[in-house]
Enzyme design. Structure first.
Site, short mmCIF file in Angstrom:
data_model
loop_
_atom_site.label_atom_id
_atom_site.label_comp_id
_atom_site.label_asym_id
_atom_site.label_seq_id
_atom_site.Cartn_x
_atom_site.Cartn_y
_atom_site.Cartn_z
N HIS A 109 36.01 41.13 34.23
CA HIS A 109 36.90 41.96 35.07
C HIS A 109 38.36 41.54 34.93
O HIS A 109 38.65 40.38 34.63
CB HIS A 109 36.48 41.87 36.54
CG HIS A 109 35.27 42.69 36.88
ND1 HIS A 109 34.51 42.45 38.01
CD2 HIS A 109 34.69 43.73 36.24
CE1 HIS A 109 33.51 43.33 38.05
NE2 HIS A 109 33.59 44.11 36.99
N HIS A 170 27.38 38.95 40.25
CA HIS A 170 28.53 39.85 40.44
C HIS A 170 28.72 40.73 39.19
O HIS A 170 29.06 41.89 39.29
CB HIS A 170 29.77 39.00 40.71
CG HIS A 170 31.06 39.74 40.67
ND1 HIS A 170 31.46 40.61 41.67
CD2 HIS A 170 32.06 39.77 39.75
CE1 HIS A 170 32.64 41.12 41.37
NE2 HIS A 170 33.02 40.63 40.20
ZN LIG Z 1 36.74 39.36 41.39
#
Ligand SMILES: [Zn+2]
Length: 250
Positions: A109, A170
């Site tokens: 990310h 995540h």
């Molecule tokens: Zn993050």
């Protein structure tokens, strides 16, 4: 470009989460509005730096870390806010009189990788796992210059650390970084701050695997002195158990 999961079509889902966090952290957000780069000493030679992004009118903090070695400074994750790429290098040089000589990101990310291209151009070697490298490409994020295929021990100057991949959570590729001598676990976004009561951005999460990943991580690093989550406070070293609780609560 794939952003930190705040894509248009995810707004509907994500807004209540942001609103809840805002309620929890009113004071914090009041402060964040004025600071763009916050550097907080953690332990000898270890510093947490926080950068911010405005997501739909809410200022959201992102934690990264830097470590001062006798040879230069190690950057763990890049700033999220691109206007802070250079100010971070300047602040570090001003404080420690040392350049950044190494940069590693803990998942694909942009709150971890946004600065890769900039730092590469500055001559700083950038690293990620092979999985992160591939996911950056797939999602249109900037890639590291170098990648490693499996858990790796790095020796940079007088600092030693290992990367560890416990499994998906995540994201598919989230790794943690462990400084064994200092017992500092840099968890990144795999680990939720004890200030958070939700799992946050789960756009790319593997909710089935995450629980097992956390159990593995807790077993591997049972007694850390510090645990650094990707966002919000790191005052408690119980953040791994807290994350597991969030994953298992009904
Ligand atoms: Zn993050």
């Amino acid at each position: 470009m794939k952003s930190n999961g705040i894509a248009q079509n995810k707004k509907t889902f994500f807004l209540p989460v942001l609103f809840f966090m805002l309620l929890l952290s009113e004071t914090f957000f009041g402060q964040a509005a004025v600071s763009k780069l916050k550097i907080t000493p953690l332990a000898d030679d270890f510093y947490i730096y926080t950068t911010y992004k405005d997501l739909d009118g809410t200022v959201f903090p992102s934690n990264s870390m830097y470590v001062v070695s006798d040879k230069g400074v190690i950057l763990i994750d890049t700033p999220w806010d691109e206007s802070e790429f250079q100010p971070l290098l300047d602040s570090i040089y001003k404080r420690h009189n040392k350049p950044v000589i190494f940069c590693i990101a803990t998942h694909f990310h942009d709150d971890r990788t946004a600065g890769f291209e900039y730092y590469k151009k500055k001559g700083i070697p950038t690293y990620s796992s092979k999985l992160t490298y591939d996911l950056c490409q797939k999602n249109g994020n900037v890639q590291a210059e170098h990648y490693f295929e499996k858990d790796t021990v790095f020796n940079i100057g007088n600092k030693k650390f290992e990367t560890y991949y416990a499994g998906a959570g995540h994201t598919q590729d989230n790794i943690v970084i462990w400084f064994g001598k200092q017992k500092i676990l840099y968890g990144g976004c795999l680990i939720k701050s004890t200030e958070n009561e939700s799992l946050g951005n789960i756009a790319d999460a593997d909710l089935n695997a995450w629980e097992g990943t956390m159990r593995k991580l807790i077993k591997k690093y049972p007694k850390p002195h510090y645990v650094i989550p990707g966002h919000f406070g790191w005052e408690s070293n119980k953040a791994m158990q807290h994350t597991l609780n969030l994953l298992t609560k009904k």
